[in-house]
Scaffold this motif. Structure first.
Motif, PDB file in Angstrom:
ATOM      1  N   ALA A   1       0.834  -1.205   0.000  1.00 38.92           N
ATOM      2  CA  ALA A   1       0.000   0.000   0.000  1.00 38.92           C
ATOM      3  C   ALA A   1       0.869   1.256   0.000  1.00 38.92           C
ATOM      4  CB  ALA A   1      -0.929  -0.012   1.210  1.00 38.92           C
ATOM      5  N   MET A   2       2.034   1.191   0.664  1.00 39.03           N
ATOM      6  CA  MET A   2       2.961   2.320   0.621  1.00 39.03           C
ATOM      7  C   MET A   2       3.424   2.563  -0.810  1.00 39.03           C
ATOM      8  SD  MET A   2       5.235   1.663   4.077  1.00 39.03           S
ATOM      9  CE  MET A   2       6.241   3.114   3.784  1.00 39.03           C
ATOM     10  N   LEU A   3       3.642   1.462  -1.554  1.00 38.99           N
ATOM     11  CA  LEU A   3       4.017   1.585  -2.964  1.00 38.99           C
ATOM     12  C   LEU A   3       2.892   2.237  -3.765  1.00 38.99           C
ATOM     13  CD1 LEU A   3       5.872   0.982  -5.371  1.00 38.99           C
ATOM     14  CD2 LEU A   3       4.850  -1.308  -5.486  1.00 38.99           C
ATOM     15  N   SER A   4       1.642   1.866  -3.463  1.00 40.29           N
ATOM     16  CA  SER A   4       0.502   2.472  -4.158  1.00 40.29           C
ATOM     17  C   SER A   4       0.458   3.976  -3.934  1.00 40.29           C
ATOM     18  CB  SER A   4      -0.810   1.839  -3.666  1.00 40.29           C
ATOM     19  OG  SER A   4      -0.911   0.494  -4.077  1.00 40.29           O
ATOM     20  N   GLY A   5       0.890   4.410  -2.733  1.00 38.43           N
ATOM     21  CA  GLY A   5       0.916   5.831  -2.439  1.00 38.43           C
ATOM     22  C   GLY A   5       2.092   6.549  -3.059  1.00 38.43           C
ATOM     23  N   LEU A   6       3.203   5.859  -3.179  1.00 38.74           N
ATOM     24  CA  LEU A   6       4.413   6.494  -3.713  1.00 38.74           C
ATOM     25  C   LEU A   6       4.277   6.859  -5.185  1.00 38.74           C
ATOM     26  CD1 LEU A   6       7.237   4.386  -1.991  1.00 38.74           C
ATOM     27  CD2 LEU A   6       6.655   6.787  -1.557  1.00 38.74           C
ATOM     28  N   ILE A   7       3.458   6.138  -5.916  1.00 39.51           N
ATOM     29  CA  ILE A   7       3.290   6.430  -7.350  1.00 39.51           C
ATOM     30  C   ILE A   7       2.110   7.381  -7.538  1.00 39.51           C
ATOM     31  CG2 ILE A   7       4.409   4.350  -8.187  1.00 39.51           C
ATOM     32  CD1 ILE A   7       1.687   3.051  -8.477  1.00 39.51           C
ATOM     33  N   LEU A   8       2.164   8.480  -6.776  1.00 37.44           N
ATOM     34  CA  LEU A   8       1.149   9.536  -6.868  1.00 37.44           C
ATOM     35  C   LEU A   8      -0.256   9.025  -6.561  1.00 37.44           C
ATOM     36  CD1 LEU A   8       2.413  11.317 -10.117  1.00 37.44           C
ATOM     37  CD2 LEU A   8       3.002  11.829  -7.747  1.00 37.44           C
TER      38      LEU A   8
ATOM     39  N   GLN B   1      -9.967  -3.686  -7.097  1.00 35.10           N
ATOM     40  CA  GLN B   1      -8.667  -3.933  -6.482  1.00 35.10           C
ATOM     41  C   GLN B   1      -7.718  -2.775  -6.728  1.00 35.10           C
ATOM     42  OE1 GLN B   1      -8.126  -7.888  -8.444  1.00 35.10           O
ATOM     43  NE2 GLN B   1      -7.419  -8.538  -6.427  1.00 35.10           N
ATOM     44  N   GLY B   2      -7.027  -2.362  -5.663  1.00 34.41           N
ATOM     45  CA  GLY B   2      -5.928  -1.436  -5.822  1.00 34.41           C
ATOM     46  C   GLY B   2      -4.676  -2.205  -6.215  1.00 34.41           C
TER      47      GLY B   2
END
Length: 306
Positions: free
Chosen positions: A223-230, A244-245
């Motif tokens: 989920a941190m990766l999902s946030g890092l890509i804007l 799905q995210g």
């Protein structure tokens, strides 16, 4: 025309298909007499041998010869014609299915996936909880370390190194606390954090099973990766077929209604729900107030500068 469903050798459900398609698969030996089938109106899944007359499999298999007695003999392992009295084992019941495993996972019913805004509301609640708890703990640790540094003396280098140490420690503590919170609650019997419980959703594997602690930790960092890509990984949940995210896809998880994969799939809620609407309204108002205050501060600072 009735629409039929059938289960393959791996107990995976297929359909709907029409009767002609089902007969074609039978003639091509893709299905046999033990294949489980179901259509609307049936109380439970039945072996194909019990509906041969309805599907006209007798004529298709061997025109002019009534093979029903042979079908029954093949089905129950005897040479005596008759009906099968034992209920065939089914990976599903109709319209629900049998319970699989100790978590009470029920397959065969409809699954309502959690929409984007429900997940946002749950995240707002969880962020508030984790932020408050983490802030209190960080404050206590910071005060303790600060008092310890004060006893060292007024060396500026030592004070700078101590400040960096405090920041590093609090950041690591915040990550560990968040990972423990999300992984622990997602792997619990409720399969949901406090925020998700409030809005009526849960996190499960794609087969409806409970996730493990290890998978929960992996999902947190994904989920941190999902946030890092804007935040694109989070926004994907609004557009993908199963909501799905990116982190869900990486960890083989789904976010579904709390009644999905249970004995009462009809209790699932498609709408946002009262709690979700209230939470989104409150946080939306706070966000608007924050933006207005920030613009006001910028405006005041600009006027003084001029």
């Amino acid at each position: 025309m009735s629409q039929w469903y059938y289960a393959d050798a791996q107990r995976e459900r297929h359909g709907p298909v029409d009767a002609d398609t089902l007969r074609g698969k039978f003639r091509q030996n893709e299905l046999d007499l033990s294949t489980l089938v179901w259509r609307e109106g049936m109380q439970q899944w039945q072996a194909l041998s019990t509906v041969t007359e309805e599907l006209q499999l007798v004529e298709k298999a061997n025109p002019g010869i009534d093979l029903r007695a042979d079908y029954v003999a093949i089905e129950n392992g005897t040479a005596v014609a008759g009906t099968v009295t034992a209920e065939p084992h089914s990976p599903y019941t109709a319209p629900a299915s049998t319970t699989l495993g100790g978590d009470g996972v029920i397959h065969g019913g409809e699954v309502v996936y959690a929409g984007f805004w429900k997940r946002v509301a749950a995240y707002c609640i969880d962020s508030l909880i984790v932020g408050l708890v983490g802030g209190v703990i960080a404050m206590v640790i910071g005060m303790a370390l600060g008092l310890g540094m004060a006893g060292i003396g007024g060396d500026s280098d030592a004070m700078g190194a101590g400040f960096i140490m405090i920041q590093l420690l609090t950041n690591l503590l915040s990550i560990a606390l968040s990972a423990a919170y999300y992984a622990g609650f997602h792997a619990s019997a409720g399969k949901a954090t406090l925020g998700k419980m409030a809005v009526g959703i849960k996190v499960v594997r794609t087969d409806g099973a409970r996730i493990s602690i290890a998978r929960g930790i992996g999902r947190y960092f994904a989920a941190m990766l999902s946030g890092l890509i804007l935040c694109i990984g989070f926004v994907m949940a609004a557009f993908t077929e199963r909501k799905q995210g990116l982190h869900d896809m990486l960890c083989d998880t789904l976010v579904v209604d709390k009644w999905a994969f249970t004995e009462h799939p009809e209790w699932q809620q498609r709408g946002l729900g009262t709690v979700t609407i209230v939470i989104l309204s409150i946080f939306g108002l706070l966000l608007a107030v924050g933006i207005f205050a920030m613009l006001a501060v910028i405006g005041i600072a600009a006027s003084q500068f001029n």
